[in-house]
Design an enzyme around this catalytic site. Structure first.
Site, PDB file in Angstrom:
ATOM      1  CG  MET A   1      -0.362  -5.968   2.996  1.00  0.00           C
ATOM      2  SD  MET A   1      -1.207  -5.818   1.412  1.00  0.00           S
ATOM      3  CE  MET A   1      -0.345  -4.406   0.705  1.00  0.00           C
TER       4      MET A   1
ATOM      5  CG  HIS B   1       8.858 -25.988  10.899  1.00  0.00           C
ATOM      6  ND1 HIS B   1       8.731 -26.162  12.257  1.00  0.00           N
ATOM      7  CD2 HIS B   1      10.062 -26.519  10.565  1.00  0.00           C
ATOM      8  CE1 HIS B   1       9.814 -26.776  12.734  1.00  0.00           C
ATOM      9  NE2 HIS B   1      10.641 -26.993  11.717  1.00  0.00           N
TER      10      HIS B   1
ATOM     11  CB  CYS C   1       0.477  -2.779   4.602  1.00  0.00           C
ATOM     12  SG  CYS C   1       0.172  -4.005   5.892  1.00  0.00           S
ATOM     13  N   GLY C   2       1.830  -0.943   6.405  1.00  0.00           N
ATOM     14  CA  GLY C   2       2.401  -0.323   7.595  1.00  0.00           C
ATOM     15  C   GLY C   2       2.907  -1.345   8.592  1.00  0.00           C
ATOM     16  CB  THR C   3       1.315  -3.473  10.993  1.00  0.00           C
ATOM     17  OG1 THR C   3       0.131  -3.894  10.304  1.00  0.00           O
ATOM     18  CG2 THR C   3       1.052  -2.188  11.760  1.00  0.00           C
TER      19      THR C   3
ATOM     20  NE  ARG D   1       8.363 -32.221  13.271  1.00  0.00           N
ATOM     21  CZ  ARG D   1       9.627 -31.969  12.950  1.00  0.00           C
ATOM     22  NH1 ARG D   1      10.283 -32.760  12.112  1.00  0.00           N
ATOM     23  NH2 ARG D   1      10.268 -30.916  13.462  1.00  0.00           N
ATOM     24  CG  HIS D   2       7.313 -29.508   9.162  1.00  0.00           C
ATOM     25  ND1 HIS D   2       6.919 -29.097  10.412  1.00  0.00           N
ATOM     26  CD2 HIS D   2       8.623 -29.851   9.264  1.00  0.00           C
ATOM     27  CE1 HIS D   2       7.956 -29.165  11.241  1.00  0.00           C
ATOM     28  NE2 HIS D   2       8.999 -29.629  10.564  1.00  0.00           N
TER      29      HIS D   2
ATOM     30  CG  ASP E   1      -0.374   0.189   2.533  1.00  0.00           C
ATOM     31  OD1 ASP E   1       0.884   0.274   2.610  1.00  0.00           O
ATOM     32  OD2 ASP E   1      -1.118   0.281   3.529  1.00  0.00           O
ATOM     33  CG  HIS E   2      -0.598   4.702   1.689  1.00  0.00           C
ATOM     34  ND1 HIS E   2      -1.722   3.889   1.669  1.00  0.00           N
ATOM     35  CD2 HIS E   2      -0.529   5.213   2.947  1.00  0.00           C
ATOM     36  CE1 HIS E   2      -2.318   3.949   2.850  1.00  0.00           C
ATOM     37  NE2 HIS E   2      -1.605   4.737   3.647  1.00  0.00           N
TER      38      HIS E   2
HETATM   39  O1  5RP Z   1      -0.629  -1.345   8.147  1.00  0.00           O
HETATM   40  C1  5RP Z   1      -1.619  -1.284   7.467  1.00  0.00           C
HETATM   41  C2  5RP Z   1      -2.647  -2.372   7.473  1.00  0.00           C
HETATM   42  O2  5RP Z   1      -2.275  -3.421   8.319  1.00  0.00           O
HETATM   43  C3  5RP Z   1      -1.857  -0.097   6.614  1.00  0.00           C
HETATM   44  O3  5RP Z   1      -0.648   0.273   5.999  1.00  0.00           O
HETATM   45  C4  5RP Z   1      -2.378   1.048   7.471  1.00  0.00           C
HETATM   46  O4  5RP Z   1      -3.553   0.652   8.150  1.00  0.00           O
HETATM   47  C5  5RP Z   1      -2.679   2.290   6.593  1.00  0.00           C
HETATM   48  O5  5RP Z   1      -3.067   3.341   7.418  1.00  0.00           O
HETATM   49  P1  5RP Z   1      -3.110   4.856   6.910  1.00  0.00           P
HETATM   50  O6  5RP Z   1      -4.219   4.935   5.902  1.00  0.00           O
HETATM   51  O7  5RP Z   1      -3.372   5.654   8.161  1.00  0.00           O
HETATM   52  O8  5RP Z   1      -1.772   5.174   6.281  1.00  0.00           O
END
Ligand code: 5RP
Length: 154
Positions: free
Chosen positions: A71, A98, A65-67, A132-133, A8-9
Site C-alpha cells: 500500500m 517530523h 494490507c498484509g504488511t 526545520r521539518h 485489501d482482503h
Molecule cells: O501485504 C500485502 C502487500 O504488501 C498484501 O496484503 C499481500 O501481498 C496479499 O497477498 P495474498 O494475495 O497472498 O493474500
C-alpha cells in the site's frame, strides 16, 4: 478531517474497526473499499486513496494490507502523498511531528488490534512541528516538481 480508509482482503476487518474509530474521534470516515473480504489487488485501493489526497478531496488516508508495505509503495507514487508504514506508537507519532505524513499504512497481519487503535489515535491527534521539518518537506516537494508534480499551494 475527511479520512478515507481502504484495504485489501487481508486488511478488510481491520478497516471496519478503523472506520468506527475515526468516527468516534470526531472525523468524517470515508470507506474507499473493498466491499467484501474477497481477494483483491492492493494497488487498486491504495491508488483511490492516494489520488484523493493528491486532489485534496480528502485530508488524510489510512491503508491496510498484509504488511502495509505494498500500500505504501503505491501511495507514494502520487503527487503530494507522504505515506508511511508505521508499526508502533513512536513511528506513528514521529511520522506526524517530523514528516507531516498524510497517509498511514498499517499491517493487518503483524499488528494487534489494541496497538492499531492506539496508533490511529496518535496519528490523528499529533500535529506537524514545522520549522526545520517544513524546510525538508519543501525539498521533497521540489523533487516532486522536478518529476512533473504541481507545486503545492503555499
Ligand atoms: O501485504 C500485502 C502487500 O504488501 C498484501 O496484503 C499481500 O501481498 C496479499 O497477498 P495474498 O494475495 O497472498 O493474500
Amino acid at each position: 478531517m475527511k479520512i478515507a480508509v481502504a484495504s485489501d482482503h487481508r486488511g478488510y476487518q481491520v478497516k471496519a474497526k478503523i472506520l468506527e474509530q475515526v468516527a468516534e474521534l470526531g472525523h468524517e470516515p470515508l470507506d474507499y473499499g473493498p466491499v467484501s473480504g474477497e481477494s483483491v489487488d492492493y494497488p487498486d485501493f491504495a491508488a483511490k486513496v492516494a489520488q484523493a489526497v493528491t486532489t485534496g478531496a480528502i485530508d488524510r488516508g489510512i491503508l491496510i494490507c498484509g504488511t502495509g508495505m505494498g500500500m505504501c509503495i503505491v501511495a507514494n507514487k502520487f503527487c503530494g502523498v507522504r505515506a508511511v508504514p508505521c508499526h508502533d506508537d513512536l513511528t506513528a507519532e514521529m511520522s506526524r511531528r517530523h514528516n507531516d505524513a498524510n497517509v498511514l499504512c498499517l499491517s493487518a497481519d503483524l499488528l494487534g488490534e489494541r496497538l492499531v487503535s492506539r496508533m490511529v489515535e496518535i496519528w490523528l491527534t499529533t500535529e506537524f512541528e514545522g520549522g526545520r521539518h517544513a524546510r525538508r518537506l519543501e525539498k521533497i516537494a521540489m523533487f516532486e516538481a522536478q518529476n512533473g508534480c504541481p507545486r503545492p499551494n503555499p
